[in-house]
Motif scaffolding. Structure first.
Motif, mmCIF file in Angstrom:
data_model
loop_
_atom_site.group_PDB
_atom_site.id
_atom_site.type_symbol
_atom_site.label_atom_id
_atom_site.label_comp_id
_atom_site.label_asym_id
_atom_site.label_seq_id
_atom_site.Cartn_x
_atom_site.Cartn_y
_atom_site.Cartn_z
ATOM 1 N N MET A 1 119.770 65.198 -79.367
ATOM 2 C CA MET A 1 120.426 65.380 -80.642
ATOM 3 C C MET A 1 119.907 66.671 -81.257
ATOM 4 S SD MET A 1 121.065 61.686 -82.046
ATOM 5 C CE MET A 1 121.261 60.326 -80.926
ATOM 6 N N GLY A 2 120.550 67.713 -80.915
ATOM 7 C CA GLY A 2 120.044 69.016 -81.301
ATOM 8 C C GLY A 2 120.699 69.603 -82.527
ATOM 9 N N LYS A 3 120.331 70.825 -82.805
ATOM 10 C CA LYS A 3 120.803 71.512 -83.996
ATOM 11 C C LYS A 3 122.305 71.765 -83.953
ATOM 12 C CE LYS A 3 116.483 73.779 -84.967
ATOM 13 N NZ LYS A 3 115.843 74.971 -85.424
ATOM 14 N N ASP A 9 117.200 65.067 -86.533
ATOM 15 C CA ASP A 9 116.309 64.387 -85.601
ATOM 16 C C ASP A 9 114.843 64.503 -86.000
ATOM 17 O OD1 ASP A 9 115.951 67.045 -85.064
ATOM 18 O OD2 ASP A 9 116.303 66.892 -82.916
ATOM 19 N N HIS A 10 114.590 64.735 -87.301
ATOM 20 C CA HIS A 10 113.212 64.782 -87.789
ATOM 21 C C HIS A 10 113.187 64.267 -89.228
ATOM 22 C CE1 HIS A 10 114.517 68.457 -89.839
ATOM 23 N NE2 HIS A 10 115.074 68.777 -88.686
ATOM 24 N N GLU A 11 112.050 63.759 -89.643
ATOM 25 C CA GLU A 11 111.942 63.133 -90.963
ATOM 26 C C GLU A 11 112.144 64.119 -92.110
ATOM 27 O OE1 GLU A 11 108.780 60.440 -91.749
ATOM 28 O OE2 GLU A 11 109.201 59.237 -89.978
ATOM 29 N N GLU A 12 111.829 65.380 -91.913
ATOM 30 C CA GLU A 12 112.036 66.366 -92.973
ATOM 31 C C GLU A 12 113.518 66.473 -93.313
ATOM 32 O OE1 GLU A 12 110.277 67.248 -90.106
ATOM 33 O OE2 GLU A 12 108.326 66.870 -91.005
ATOM 34 N N GLY A 13 114.350 66.383 -92.297
ATOM 35 C CA GLY A 13 115.787 66.414 -92.529
ATOM 36 C C GLY A 13 116.280 65.145 -93.203
ATOM 37 N N LEU A 14 115.714 64.012 -92.825
ATOM 38 C CA LEU A 14 116.107 62.744 -93.450
ATOM 39 C C LEU A 14 115.736 62.728 -94.933
ATOM 40 C CD1 LEU A 14 115.124 60.040 -90.813
ATOM 41 C CD2 LEU A 14 117.392 60.954 -91.320
ATOM 42 N N ALA A 15 114.654 63.395 -95.282
ATOM 43 C CA ALA A 15 114.211 63.422 -96.675
ATOM 44 C C ALA A 15 115.245 64.090 -97.579
ATOM 45 C CB ALA A 15 112.868 64.142 -96.780
ATOM 46 N N ALA A 24 125.215 55.802 -94.439
ATOM 47 C CA ALA A 24 126.397 56.246 -93.698
ATOM 48 C C ALA A 24 126.007 56.665 -92.281
ATOM 49 C CB ALA A 24 127.079 57.396 -94.428
ATOM 50 N N GLU A 25 124.867 57.302 -92.130
ATOM 51 C CA GLU A 25 124.398 57.708 -90.803
ATOM 52 C C GLU A 25 124.067 56.480 -89.951
ATOM 53 O OE1 GLU A 25 123.135 60.054 -87.549
ATOM 54 O OE2 GLU A 25 124.529 60.367 -89.193
ATOM 55 N N ILE A 26 123.452 55.477 -90.555
ATOM 56 C CA ILE A 26 123.153 54.235 -89.834
ATOM 57 C C ILE A 26 124.456 53.566 -89.392
ATOM 58 C CG2 ILE A 26 122.185 51.908 -90.054
ATOM 59 C CD1 ILE A 26 120.054 53.172 -91.965
ATOM 60 N N ASP A 27 125.437 53.516 -90.268
ATOM 61 C CA ASP A 27 126.733 52.923 -89.924
ATOM 62 C C ASP A 27 127.420 53.710 -88.811
ATOM 63 O OD1 ASP A 27 126.452 50.882 -91.751
ATOM 64 O OD2 ASP A 27 127.607 51.910 -93.317
ATOM 65 N N ILE A 49 118.970 53.993 -84.453
ATOM 66 C CA ILE A 49 119.194 53.040 -85.540
ATOM 67 C C ILE A 49 117.868 52.458 -86.023
ATOM 68 C CG2 ILE A 49 120.150 50.768 -86.087
ATOM 69 C CD1 ILE A 49 122.520 51.565 -84.181
ATOM 70 N N HIS A 50 116.996 52.083 -85.092
ATOM 71 C CA HIS A 50 115.681 51.547 -85.476
ATOM 72 C C HIS A 50 114.878 52.587 -86.251
ATOM 73 C CE1 HIS A 50 116.139 47.771 -83.485
ATOM 74 N NE2 HIS A 50 116.360 48.335 -82.314
ATOM 75 N N TRP A 51 114.919 53.824 -85.806
ATOM 76 C CA TRP A 51 114.181 54.902 -86.478
ATOM 77 C C TRP A 51 114.713 55.102 -87.898
ATOM 78 C CZ3 TRP A 51 116.007 60.260 -87.096
ATOM 79 C CH2 TRP A 51 115.039 61.104 -87.640
#
Length: 62
Positions: A1-3, A9-15, A24-27, A49-51
């Motif tokens: 899952m790249g750019k 694909d990293h927590e900084e982006g999820l923040a 919406a991403e989980i769905d 999904i778990h992450w």
């Protein structure tokens, strides 16, 4: 899952995501899991999904 795909694909982006965007991403991942043609791809979406759910529980307590 790249750019190139735009998938985070990293927590900084999820923040940077709101709770609605994270849900919406989980769905989206759950939908993709249902139509995944290979077991490797299904496992990849299950892991994602778990992450995402762990991140949501840790950073967005209701």
């Amino acid at each position: 899952m790249g750019k190139r795909s735009g998938v985070i694909d990293h927590e900084e982006g999820l923040a940077k995501l709101s709770l609605v965007e994270l849900d919406a991403e989980i769905d989206r991942c759950r939908t993709r899991l249902k139509i995944a043609p290979t077991s490797q791809l299904r496992k990849s979406f299950e892991s994602r999904i778990h992450w995402l759910e762990r991140y949501r529980a840790k950073h967005h307590s209701d």
